[in-house]
Design a protein around this motif. Structure first.
Motif, PDB file in Angstrom:
ATOM      1  N   LYS A  60       0.751  -1.108   0.146  1.00 53.30           N
ATOM      2  CA  LYS A  60      -0.091   0.144   0.066  1.00 53.30           C
ATOM      3  C   LYS A  60       0.544   1.762  -0.209  1.00 53.30           C
ATOM      4  CE  LYS A  60      -4.016   1.762   2.337  1.00 53.30           C
ATOM      5  NZ  LYS A  60      -4.991   2.191   3.214  1.00 53.30           N
ATOM      6  N   ILE A  61       1.802   1.164   0.735  1.00 50.62           N
ATOM      7  CA  ILE A  61       2.563   2.030   1.033  1.00 50.62           C
ATOM      8  C   ILE A  61       4.003   2.632  -0.330  1.00 50.62           C
ATOM      9  CG2 ILE A  61       5.233   3.401   2.200  1.00 50.62           C
ATOM     10  CD1 ILE A  61       4.010   1.925   4.142  1.00 50.62           C
ATOM     11  N   PHE A  62       3.896   1.789  -1.133  1.00 50.02           N
ATOM     12  CA  PHE A  62       4.729   0.640  -2.760  1.00 50.02           C
ATOM     13  C   PHE A  62       4.026   2.186  -3.544  1.00 50.02           C
ATOM     14  CE2 PHE A  62       5.561   0.626  -6.723  1.00 50.02           C
ATOM     15  CZ  PHE A  62       7.445   0.404  -6.834  1.00 50.02           C
ATOM     16  N   ASN A  63       2.500   1.676  -3.789  1.00 50.84           N
ATOM     17  CA  ASN A  63       1.764   2.418  -4.937  1.00 50.84           C
ATOM     18  C   ASN A  63       1.295   3.585  -3.874  1.00 50.84           C
ATOM     19  OD1 ASN A  63       0.447   1.635  -6.749  1.00 50.84           O
ATOM     20  ND2 ASN A  63      -1.368   2.393  -5.906  1.00 50.84           N
ATOM     21  N   SER A  64       0.919   4.285  -2.837  1.00 48.45           N
ATOM     22  CA  SER A  64       1.363   5.718  -2.950  1.00 48.45           C
ATOM     23  C   SER A  64       2.640   6.742  -3.872  1.00 48.45           C
ATOM     24  CB  SER A  64       1.045   5.498  -1.098  1.00 48.45           C
ATOM     25  OG  SER A  64      -0.240   5.153  -0.913  1.00 48.45           O
ATOM     26  N   VAL A  65       3.741   6.077  -3.188  1.00 46.06           N
ATOM     27  CA  VAL A  65       4.912   6.588  -3.427  1.00 46.06           C
ATOM     28  C   VAL A  65       4.692   6.847  -5.164  1.00 46.06           C
ATOM     29  CG1 VAL A  65       7.389   6.081  -4.380  1.00 46.06           C
ATOM     30  CG2 VAL A  65       6.760   5.780  -1.829  1.00 46.06           C
ATOM     31  N   ALA A  66       4.487   5.534  -5.896  1.00 44.90           N
ATOM     32  CA  ALA A  66       4.577   5.476  -7.135  1.00 44.90           C
ATOM     33  C   ALA A  66       3.024   6.254  -7.559  1.00 44.90           C
ATOM     34  CB  ALA A  66       3.743   3.793  -7.728  1.00 44.90           C
ATOM     35  N   ASP A  67       1.897   6.267  -7.087  1.00 44.78           N
ATOM     36  CA  ASP A  67       0.875   7.849  -7.686  1.00 44.78           C
ATOM     37  C   ASP A  67       1.500   9.141  -7.604  1.00 44.78           C
ATOM     38  OD1 ASP A  67      -0.654   5.594  -8.178  1.00 44.78           O
ATOM     39  OD2 ASP A  67      -1.788   6.451  -6.171  1.00 44.78           O
ATOM     40  N   THR A  68       2.637   8.986  -6.045  1.00 42.79           N
ATOM     41  CA  THR A  68       2.800  10.305  -6.136  1.00 42.79           C
ATOM     42  C   THR A  68       3.848  10.706  -7.097  1.00 42.79           C
ATOM     43  OG1 THR A  68       2.422  10.456  -3.458  1.00 42.79           O
ATOM     44  CG2 THR A  68       4.049  12.615  -4.317  1.00 42.79           C
ATOM     45  N   LEU A  69       4.596   9.458  -7.750  1.00 41.37           N
ATOM     46  CA  LEU A  69       5.994   9.582  -9.123  1.00 41.37           C
ATOM     47  C   LEU A  69       4.847  10.343 -10.253  1.00 41.37           C
ATOM     48  CD1 LEU A  69       8.447  10.197 -10.096  1.00 41.37           C
ATOM     49  CD2 LEU A  69       8.541   7.482 -10.087  1.00 41.37           C
ATOM     50  N   GLU A  70       3.637   9.522 -10.138  1.00 37.57           N
ATOM     51  CA  GLU A  70       3.020   9.615 -11.525  1.00 37.57           C
ATOM     52  C   GLU A  70       2.478  10.983 -11.320  1.00 37.57           C
ATOM     53  OE1 GLU A  70      -1.745   7.503 -13.116  1.00 37.57           O
ATOM     54  OE2 GLU A  70      -0.074   6.979 -12.720  1.00 37.57           O
ATOM     55  N   TRP A  71       1.707  11.490 -10.326  1.00 42.54           N
ATOM     56  CA  TRP A  71       1.329  13.060 -10.325  1.00 42.54           C
ATOM     57  C   TRP A  71       2.443  13.730 -10.641  1.00 42.54           C
ATOM     58  CZ3 TRP A  71       3.126  16.994  -7.254  1.00 42.54           C
ATOM     59  CH2 TRP A  71       2.351  18.546  -7.227  1.00 42.54           C
ATOM     60  N   CYS A  72       3.463  13.947 -10.030  1.00 39.23           N
ATOM     61  CA  CYS A  72       5.253  14.376 -10.743  1.00 39.23           C
ATOM     62  C   CYS A  72       5.264  14.645 -11.864  1.00 39.23           C
ATOM     63  CB  CYS A  72       6.140  13.972  -9.481  1.00 39.23           C
ATOM     64  SG  CYS A  72       6.422  14.517  -7.700  1.00 39.23           S
ATOM     65  N   ILE A  73       5.402  13.475 -12.558  1.00 40.62           N
ATOM     66  CA  ILE A  73       5.698  13.321 -13.689  1.00 40.62           C
ATOM     67  C   ILE A  73       4.123  14.340 -14.976  1.00 40.62           C
ATOM     68  CG2 ILE A  73       6.208  11.439 -16.066  1.00 40.62           C
ATOM     69  CD1 ILE A  73       6.940   9.821 -13.973  1.00 40.62           C
ATOM     70  N   LYS A  74       3.220  14.124 -13.891  1.00 46.03           N
ATOM     71  CA  LYS A  74       2.098  15.080 -15.270  1.00 46.03           C
ATOM     72  C   LYS A  74       2.554  15.912 -14.595  1.00 46.03           C
ATOM     73  CE  LYS A  74      -0.974  11.415 -14.842  1.00 46.03           C
ATOM     74  NZ  LYS A  74      -2.413  10.694 -14.400  1.00 46.03           N
ATOM     75  N   ALA A  75       2.864  16.706 -13.442  1.00 43.73           N
ATOM     76  CA  ALA A  75       3.382  18.186 -13.001  1.00 43.73           C
ATOM     77  C   ALA A  75       4.140  18.607 -14.109  1.00 43.73           C
ATOM     78  CB  ALA A  75       3.167  18.694 -11.386  1.00 43.73           C
ATOM     79  N   TRP A  76       4.782  17.550 -14.666  1.00 41.63           N
ATOM     80  CA  TRP A  76       6.459  18.160 -15.495  1.00 41.63           C
ATOM     81  C   TRP A  76       5.512  18.976 -16.110  1.00 41.63           C
ATOM     82  CZ3 TRP A  76      10.036  13.942 -12.589  1.00 41.63           C
ATOM     83  CH2 TRP A  76       9.880  14.028 -12.268  1.00 41.63           C
ATOM     84  N   GLY A  77       4.910  18.215 -17.354  1.00 42.37           N
ATOM     85  CA  GLY A  77       3.867  18.322 -18.441  1.00 42.37           C
ATOM     86  C   GLY A  77       3.654  17.787 -18.662  1.00 42.37           C
ATOM     87  N   VAL A  78       3.832  15.704 -18.259  1.00 42.95           N
ATOM     88  CA  VAL A  78       3.562  15.472 -19.424  1.00 42.95           C
ATOM     89  C   VAL A  78       2.381  14.378 -18.870  1.00 42.95           C
ATOM     90  CG1 VAL A  78       4.589  12.452 -20.392  1.00 42.95           C
ATOM     91  CG2 VAL A  78       6.276  14.584 -19.510  1.00 42.95           C
ATOM     92  N   ALA A  79       1.371  14.641 -19.831  1.00 43.91           N
ATOM     93  CA  ALA A  79      -0.129  14.744 -19.991  1.00 43.91           C
ATOM     94  C   ALA A  79       0.114  12.804 -19.604  1.00 43.91           C
ATOM     95  CB  ALA A  79      -0.602  14.690 -20.873  1.00 43.91           C
ATOM     96  N   HIS A  80       0.714  11.888 -20.591  1.00 45.51           N
ATOM     97  CA  HIS A  80       0.380  10.455 -20.725  1.00 45.51           C
ATOM     98  C   HIS A  80       1.337   9.832 -20.090  1.00 45.51           C
ATOM     99  CE1 HIS A  80      -3.018  12.059 -23.258  1.00 45.51           C
ATOM    100  NE2 HIS A  80      -1.845  12.561 -24.321  1.00 45.51           N
ATOM    101  N   VAL A  81       0.800   9.293 -18.536  1.00 48.48           N
ATOM    102  CA  VAL A  81       1.740   8.301 -17.880  1.00 48.48           C
ATOM    103  C   VAL A  81       0.544   7.728 -16.810  1.00 48.48           C
ATOM    104  CG1 VAL A  81       2.262  10.518 -15.895  1.00 48.48           C
ATOM    105  CG2 VAL A  81       3.732   8.485 -16.461  1.00 48.48           C
ATOM    106  N   ARG A  82       0.962   6.469 -17.289  1.00 50.76           N
ATOM    107  CA  ARG A  82      -0.060   5.453 -16.138  1.00 50.76           C
ATOM    108  C   ARG A  82       0.944   4.193 -14.940  1.00 50.76           C
ATOM    109  NH1 ARG A  82      -3.224   8.661 -16.657  1.00 50.76           N
ATOM    110  NH2 ARG A  82      -4.992   8.315 -18.113  1.00 50.76           N
ATOM    111  N   HIS A  83       1.277   3.885 -14.568  1.00 51.60           N
ATOM    112  CA  HIS A  83       2.169   2.923 -13.676  1.00 51.60           C
ATOM    113  C   HIS A  83       0.953   1.439 -13.598  1.00 51.60           C
ATOM    114  CE1 HIS A  83       1.263   3.112  -9.602  1.00 51.60           C
ATOM    115  NE2 HIS A  83       0.253   4.115 -10.016  1.00 51.60           N
TER     116      HIS A  83
END
Length: 103
Positions: free
Chosen positions: A1-24
Motif C-alpha cells: 500500500k505504501i509503495f503504491n502511494s509512492v508510485a501514485d505520487t511519482l505519477e502525479w509529479c510526472i504529470k505536473a512536469w507537463g507529461v500528460a500521458h503516464v500510467r503505472h
C-alpha cells in the motif's frame, strides 16, 4: 500500500512536469509523449537516477509494457507467441473449475 502511494505520487509529479500521458502498474511506468516532441527525453533526463537502464525502452513507437506489445503507429496491441501460449496454458487449467481455490 505504501509503495503504491509512492508510485501514485511519482505519477502525479510526472504529470505536473507537463507529461500528460503516464500510467503505472506497481513499479512499471508507461510514458507516452506527443509525436516529434522531446517530452520523453526530458523526463528521462530528470528521472535518470530513478530509472534502471536495462528496464527502460524508447523513446520509440513500439514498446513492450507488462508483456503487451504496443505499436502506436499502427494503433495495435499484441502479445508475443510465447506470452499467448503462457496465457492459454493458464486458462486451460481453469476450464473445468467452478471457483478459484482459496488463497
Amino acid at each position: 500500500k505504501i509503495f503504491n502511494s509512492v508510485a501514485d505520487t511519482l505519477e502525479w509529479c510526472i504529470k505536473a512536469w507537463g507529461v500528460a500521458h503516464v500510467r503505472h502498474y506497481l513499479d512499471d511506468f508507461a510514458v507516452i509523449g506527443s509525436p516529434n516532441s522531446d517530452e520523453c527525453m526530458k523526463l528521462r533526463g530528470v528521472c535518470k537516477a530513478l530509472l534502471a537502464e536495462h528496464n527502460t525502452e524508447g523513446p520509440a513507437t513500439r514498446i513492450t509494457y507488462l508483456g503487451i506489445d504496443i505499436d502506436t503507429q499502427a494503433g495495435q496491441l499484441s502479445l508475443s507467441a510465447e506470452r499467448l501460449e503462457q496465457l492459454q496454458s493458464l486458462l486451460t487449467g481453469w476450464g473445468d473449475r467452478k471457483a478459484s481455490p482459496p488463497r
